[in-house]
Enzyme design. Structure first.
Site, PDB file in Angstrom:
ATOM      1  N   GLU A   8       0.436  -1.219  -0.163  1.00  0.00           N
ATOM      2  CA  GLU A   8       0.312  -0.077  -0.149  1.00  0.00           C
ATOM      3  C   GLU A   8       1.084   1.229  -0.055  1.00  0.00           C
ATOM      4  O   GLU A   8      -0.189   2.545   0.912  1.00  0.00           O
ATOM      5  CB  GLU A   8      -0.911  -0.179   1.164  1.00  0.00           C
ATOM      6  CG  GLU A   8      -2.214  -1.414   1.095  1.00  0.00           C
ATOM      7  CD  GLU A   8      -3.348  -1.199   2.265  1.00  0.00           C
ATOM      8  OE1 GLU A   8      -2.863  -0.500   3.445  1.00  0.00           O
ATOM      9  OE2 GLU A   8      -3.874  -2.319   2.270  1.00  0.00           O
TER      10      GLU A   8
ATOM     11  N   TYR B 287     -11.450  -2.703   0.816  1.00  0.00           N
ATOM     12  CA  TYR B 287     -12.000  -2.037   2.494  1.00  0.00           C
ATOM     13  C   TYR B 287     -13.265  -1.754   2.228  1.00  0.00           C
ATOM     14  O   TYR B 287     -13.490  -0.487   3.011  1.00  0.00           O
ATOM     15  CB  TYR B 287     -10.649  -1.950   3.749  1.00  0.00           C
ATOM     16  CG  TYR B 287      -9.917  -3.233   3.722  1.00  0.00           C
ATOM     17  CD1 TYR B 287     -10.456  -4.235   4.074  1.00  0.00           C
ATOM     18  CD2 TYR B 287      -8.658  -2.873   2.811  1.00  0.00           C
ATOM     19  CE1 TYR B 287      -9.001  -5.029   4.042  1.00  0.00           C
ATOM     20  CE2 TYR B 287      -7.445  -4.181   2.536  1.00  0.00           C
ATOM     21  CZ  TYR B 287      -7.375  -4.915   3.589  1.00  0.00           C
ATOM     22  OH  TYR B 287      -7.274  -6.012   3.488  1.00  0.00           O
TER      23      TYR B 287
ATOM     24  N   GLU C  62      -5.479  -7.737  -1.637  1.00  0.00           N
ATOM     25  CA  GLU C  62      -6.162  -7.983  -0.311  1.00  0.00           C
ATOM     26  C   GLU C  62      -7.907  -7.117  -0.786  1.00  0.00           C
ATOM     27  O   GLU C  62      -8.088  -6.503  -1.205  1.00  0.00           O
ATOM     28  CB  GLU C  62      -6.075  -6.345   0.327  1.00  0.00           C
ATOM     29  CG  GLU C  62      -4.353  -7.232   0.641  1.00  0.00           C
ATOM     30  CD  GLU C  62      -3.993  -6.386   2.166  1.00  0.00           C
ATOM     31  OE1 GLU C  62      -5.049  -5.810   2.567  1.00  0.00           O
ATOM     32  OE2 GLU C  62      -2.643  -5.928   2.020  1.00  0.00           O
TER      33      GLU C  62
ATOM     34  N   TRP D  24      -8.304 -11.417   2.714  1.00  0.00           N
ATOM     35  CA  TRP D  24      -7.602 -10.936   3.456  1.00  0.00           C
ATOM     36  C   TRP D  24      -7.861 -10.909   5.153  1.00  0.00           C
ATOM     37  O   TRP D  24      -9.268 -10.719   5.444  1.00  0.00           O
ATOM     38  CB  TRP D  24      -6.719  -9.602   3.797  1.00  0.00           C
ATOM     39  CG  TRP D  24      -6.439  -8.797   5.019  1.00  0.00           C
ATOM     40  CD1 TRP D  24      -7.230  -8.218   6.519  1.00  0.00           C
ATOM     41  CD2 TRP D  24      -5.136  -8.559   5.212  1.00  0.00           C
ATOM     42  NE1 TRP D  24      -5.740  -8.402   6.790  1.00  0.00           N
ATOM     43  CE2 TRP D  24      -4.321  -8.146   6.251  1.00  0.00           C
ATOM     44  CE3 TRP D  24      -3.757  -8.958   4.191  1.00  0.00           C
ATOM     45  CZ2 TRP D  24      -3.229  -8.248   6.863  1.00  0.00           C
ATOM     46  CZ3 TRP D  24      -2.401  -8.474   5.110  1.00  0.00           C
ATOM     47  CH2 TRP D  24      -2.283  -7.966   6.321  1.00  0.00           C
TER      48      TRP D  24
END
Length: 445
Positions: free
Chosen positions: A227, A309, A349, A391
């Protein structure tokens, strides 16, 4: 422990593991056909591994042994850390066995730990051989279980040292230009520190297999950084120059392995307004210095990476809103791979935290299925989606590593079924329905 004694011990342990596996599970999954490049006998064979094929990129798809290769994988960042001590090593073995039982083929994990507990790199250019041997063990054991690895080489975050540790080292030695963490990307001394680490790692000779890492096909790819962000330069130029320099340096040492940047997928200054509108939420500024398309176009970068996410990025959104965003986010990046980039795109992820208010296990099933459906649909069309890695997965008894996203598969039967289903669907694209059932046996029975 001497290298010779370590090899003998590892052969004995490998043989014992195989005997136990046969004894307790006659129908165990066999990935030898799915991943013909990896040996399953006890102990890693240098001669066998050295002659095995590497995963390669052809246009916008990954290939292995002449067939398109699609990844159903997982993250377990902690493998090297737990492989250091004898009392925690069984968790590494347990994680690999569990993953194989679900048909998972690729694990993404950290190949860095800078200046912290169980540090691999104690100070610039100085390494703890004890921890390096732990990483050797992770690579060798992945090979024994038929699993490929994506090894991340640095952390933008502070965990396990991160770029902050490199900046601290330069500052302590009186050669740092500034105390800003972003100087990791532009300070010549720090860039040299990182290159020493890269060269040492890539040319590391595994004490168990006898192979240098750069020659080991167990490693699917290197990832420059987890990241990467450079908020001090929202133009993206600083981060772009660092990516270009470091990717070229890696390829100057290792031309056999694939290489990715490790980006989250944020669209940056060179992107159209239409693309910028896909970024998650008004509160998410376009000043992280990352620029997905520009970064992924770098000549030495083989595939693009995306993270997602929805509960972190859309904190007050409903489940339906998160689902719509995630679907749009991944689809847009796969379309970039199909079109402008002409490179594979991996969702390296994705996750949903159980710490979010109103969380239910069923929410994960809904969102994770959406990710898997996009990847599977693209694979069936011969598209750019190369796979997805959840993840994260953990072994039993690892509460100290739980971060809100951790899943112990044995505790989540519906998630195990979902993961197995995806393994079978992707295997069917690669081998056909009958071939998938043969290759993955009980997983796809």
């Amino acid at each position: 422990m001497a290298v010779g004694n370590g090899l003998i011990l590892y052969h004995i342990l490998g043989l014992a593991s195989c005997i136990a596996l046969v004894y307790f599970s006659l129908g165990e999954v066999d990935l030898r056909d799915a991943l013909p490049s990896l040996p399953f006998s006890g102990g890693a064979s240098r001669a066998a591994a050295a002659s095995l094929p590497f995963v390669e990129r052809r246009g916008k798809r990954l290939f292995l042994d002449g067939r398109p290769f699609y990844i159903n994988g997982w993250n377990s960042y902690w493998l090297m850390d737990l492989a250091v001590e004898p009392n925690t090593r069984p968790r590494v073995s347990s994680m690999f066995r569990t993953a194989v039982s679900m048909g998972l083929t690729v694990c993404r994990t950290w190949a860095f730990n800078d200046g912290s507990y169980n540090a691999l790199q104690l100070s610039p250019g100085h390494f703890d051989e004890r921890v390096f041997k732990a990483l050797d063990r992770v690579v060798a054991e992945a090979s024994e279980h038929g699993v490929r690895l994506i090894l991340s080489l640095a952390n933008n975050l502070d965990a396990y040292g991160g770029k902050r540790q490199y900046v601290r080292w330069a500052w302590e030695e009186g050669v740092g230009l500034t105390a800003s963490n972003d100087s990791f990307f532009f300070d010549p001394a720090i860039r040299d520190y990182f290159k020493v680490y890269l060269k040492t790692l890539l040319m590391r000779k595994n004490h168990l297999t006898g192979l240098e890492y750069r020659d080991d096909p167990t490693i699917l790819a290197w990832e420059l950084m987890n990241e990467p962000r450079c908020t001090s330069d929202p133009s993206g130029d600083t981060l772009q120059r660092w990516m270009e320099e470091m990717s070229a340096y890696v390829k100057s040492i290792d031309k056999k392995h694939l290489l990715t940047v490790g980006t989250e997928g944020f669209y940056g200054p060179t992107s159209s307004q239409e693309k910028l509108n896909i970024n998650p939420g008004e509160w998410f500024p376009n000043n992280y210095g990352a620029d997905f398309i520009r970064n992924s176009k770098i000549q030495d970068i083989d595939f693009a990476s995306v993270h997602v996410y929805p509960d972190n990025w859309l904190q007050h959104a409903s489940l339906d809103e998160k689902l719509k965003f995630m679907t749009r986010w991944i689809t847009a990046h796969v379309e970039d791979g199909d079109g402008e980039l002409e490179k594979p795109v991996l969702v390296t992820e994705f996750g949903l935290s159980h710490q979010v208010e109103g969380f239910e296990d069923a929410h994960r099933d809904v969102l994770y299925r959406a990710v898997y459906d996009i990847v599977h649909g693209s694979a069936r069309r011969g598209g750019a989606a190369g796979g997805a890695l959840v993840w994260q997965l953990a072994a039993e008894g690892m509460e100290e590593y739980h971060d809100g996203f951790s899943i112990v598969p044995s505790e989540r039967p519906s998630m195990m079924r979902l993961i197995k289903e995806q393994s079978c669907r992707l295997a069917a694209v690669r081998y056909g329905e009958e071939g998938a059932r043969k290759v993955l046996k009980t997983v796809c029975a």
